[in-house]
Motif scaffolding. Structure first.
Motif, PDB file in Angstrom:
ATOM      1  N   ILE A  84       0.856  -1.347   0.005  1.00 43.33           N
ATOM      2  CA  ILE A  84       0.182   0.197   0.007  1.00 43.33           C
ATOM      3  C   ILE A  84       0.946   1.262  -0.138  1.00 43.33           C
ATOM      4  O   ILE A  84       1.942   1.262   0.334  1.00 43.33           O
ATOM      5  CB  ILE A  84      -1.001  -0.069   1.196  1.00 43.33           C
ATOM      6  N   GLN A  85       0.395   2.152  -0.469  1.00 47.13           N
ATOM      7  CA  GLN A  85       1.153   3.432  -0.594  1.00 47.13           C
ATOM      8  C   GLN A  85       1.263   4.295   0.948  1.00 47.13           C
ATOM      9  O   GLN A  85       0.260   4.324   1.539  1.00 47.13           O
ATOM     10  CB  GLN A  85       0.524   4.379  -1.495  1.00 47.13           C
ATOM     11  N   PRO A  86       2.125   4.686   1.374  1.00 40.06           N
ATOM     12  CA  PRO A  86       2.439   5.471   2.399  1.00 40.06           C
ATOM     13  C   PRO A  86       1.599   6.933   2.402  1.00 40.06           C
ATOM     14  O   PRO A  86       1.440   7.295   1.191  1.00 40.06           O
ATOM     15  CB  PRO A  86       4.111   5.862   2.453  1.00 40.06           C
ATOM     16  N   PRO A  87       1.026   7.264   3.428  1.00 42.38           N
ATOM     17  CA  PRO A  87       0.130   8.307   3.489  1.00 42.38           C
ATOM     18  C   PRO A  87       0.959   9.875   3.086  1.00 42.38           C
ATOM     19  O   PRO A  87       0.344  10.617   2.404  1.00 42.38           O
ATOM     20  CB  PRO A  87      -0.106   8.540   4.939  1.00 42.38           C
ATOM     21  N   ASP A  88       2.306   9.685   3.418  1.00 36.14           N
ATOM     22  CA  ASP A  88       2.987  10.984   2.923  1.00 36.14           C
ATOM     23  C   ASP A  88       4.007  10.714   1.800  1.00 36.14           C
ATOM     24  O   ASP A  88       5.089  11.257   1.932  1.00 36.14           O
ATOM     25  CB  ASP A  88       3.628  11.541   4.059  1.00 36.14           C
ATOM     26  N   ALA A  89       3.676   9.836   0.888  1.00 36.08           N
ATOM     27  CA  ALA A  89       4.547   9.352  -0.135  1.00 36.08           C
ATOM     28  C   ALA A  89       4.756  10.642  -1.003  1.00 36.08           C
ATOM     29  O   ALA A  89       3.851  11.267  -1.296  1.00 36.08           O
ATOM     30  CB  ALA A  89       3.969   8.379  -0.891  1.00 36.08           C
ATOM     31  N   GLU A  90       6.157  10.763  -1.303  1.00 41.17           N
ATOM     32  CA  GLU A  90       6.453  11.530  -2.388  1.00 41.17           C
ATOM     33  C   GLU A  90       6.033  11.232  -3.646  1.00 41.17           C
ATOM     34  O   GLU A  90       6.321  11.910  -4.686  1.00 41.17           O
ATOM     35  CB  GLU A  90       7.979  12.193  -2.069  1.00 41.17           C
TER      36      GLU A  90
END
Length: 273
Positions: A84-90
């Protein structure tokens, strides 16, 4: 009586010379007398025997603890990084993809060093328990296995040792210089936990001296930190941060939950079954 005393003194003199000879003979290296350095015109020079010592006594030279001597790329478990994608992904990458990319970069760094290919170092940043030290130690172990000279230093401990050596008595030798020089000139330097220290102007200058020397001489550097780049700059200053970016490629390793906590929970579950 006088003749007896003279005879005894002569015997003691011969015995002392024999003992001195025996002490000299126990040195593995006659040049540095097993100290790793010798002095020319007051300047510390690293002895050529150090590379052989690194190969013969690899983990001791690298200053790796017993636990992290076991860290290898094969044991870097991607199961702790969810798809899953991190909530603060760049980027649009998932935790799993970020970990895969960082693992690949670590292996590539090792291959480049072993092939004497010019390469940028690695700066691992990310939260506590995300696997940064595991990968840094895996790099160290892979290089040491192939005979490379690696110094693995936990930054707070290294700075405390240098500061302690600074206050030693002159007759004990300039161990501050030796410690600083070892970090400057190690074939590969790994600085673990950069930022976890109460920095003063003195310790910041020591760090800058080490990092700047490696920049100027193109020596590989691997760094781990729990801080983001902006936090590093605020804590250590622009000079150090810019040098790190000059020498290292940044990899931000993220994890949904602290891996150490996850492993502990697994152990508890196994014991209760």
């Amino acid at each position: 009586m006088r003749l007896l005393l003279e005879q005894k003194l002569k015997e003691l003199s011969v015995l002392a010379k024999k003992q001195q000879k025996n002490v000299q003979e126990i040195y593995a290296c006659e040049i540095c007398q097993d100290r790793g350095i010798y002095f020319i015109n007051g300047e510390a020079v690293k002895c050529s025997c150090m590379k052989q010592k690194a190969i013969n006594n690899r983990f001791k030279h690298a200053d790796l603890g017993k636990q992290i001597q076991q860290f290898t790329f094969d044991k870097f478990n991607l199961k702790y990084y969810p798809h899953i994608q991190p909530p603060d992904a760049e980027t649009q990458l998932t935790y799993h993809q970020i970990a895969q990319r960082t693992l690949k970069a670590s292996k590539t760094f090792v291959a480049d060093v072993l092939n004497n290919k010019p390469t940028k170092g690695i700066l691992f940043c990310g939260p506590v328990g995300s696997g940064k030290t595991f990968l840094a130690a895996s790099i160290a172990n892979a290089l040491i296995t192939h005979g490379k000279e690696v110094l693995f230093a936990v930054v707070p401990d290294l700075l405390d040792e240098i500061r302690s050596a600074y206050f030693q008595q002159p007759e004990q030798g300039n161990n501050e210089l030796l410690l600083t020089d070892a970090a400057r000139k190690a074939e590969i330097l790994i600085l673990d936990d950069l930022g976890a220290h109460n920095y003063t102007e003195w310790t910041i200058n020591k760090l800058y001296s080490i990092i700047n020397y490696r920049v100027n001489n193109g020596l590989p550097l691997v760094v781990t930190t729990n801080l983001e780049l902006a936090e590093l700059e605020e804590k250590l200053g622009l000079r150090i941060t810019s040098r790190l970016l000059q020498l290292c490629q940044v990899y931000r390793l993220l994890v949904e939950n602290n891996i150490r906590y996850q492993m502990y929970a697994e152990q508890v579950t196994r014991k209760s079954c």
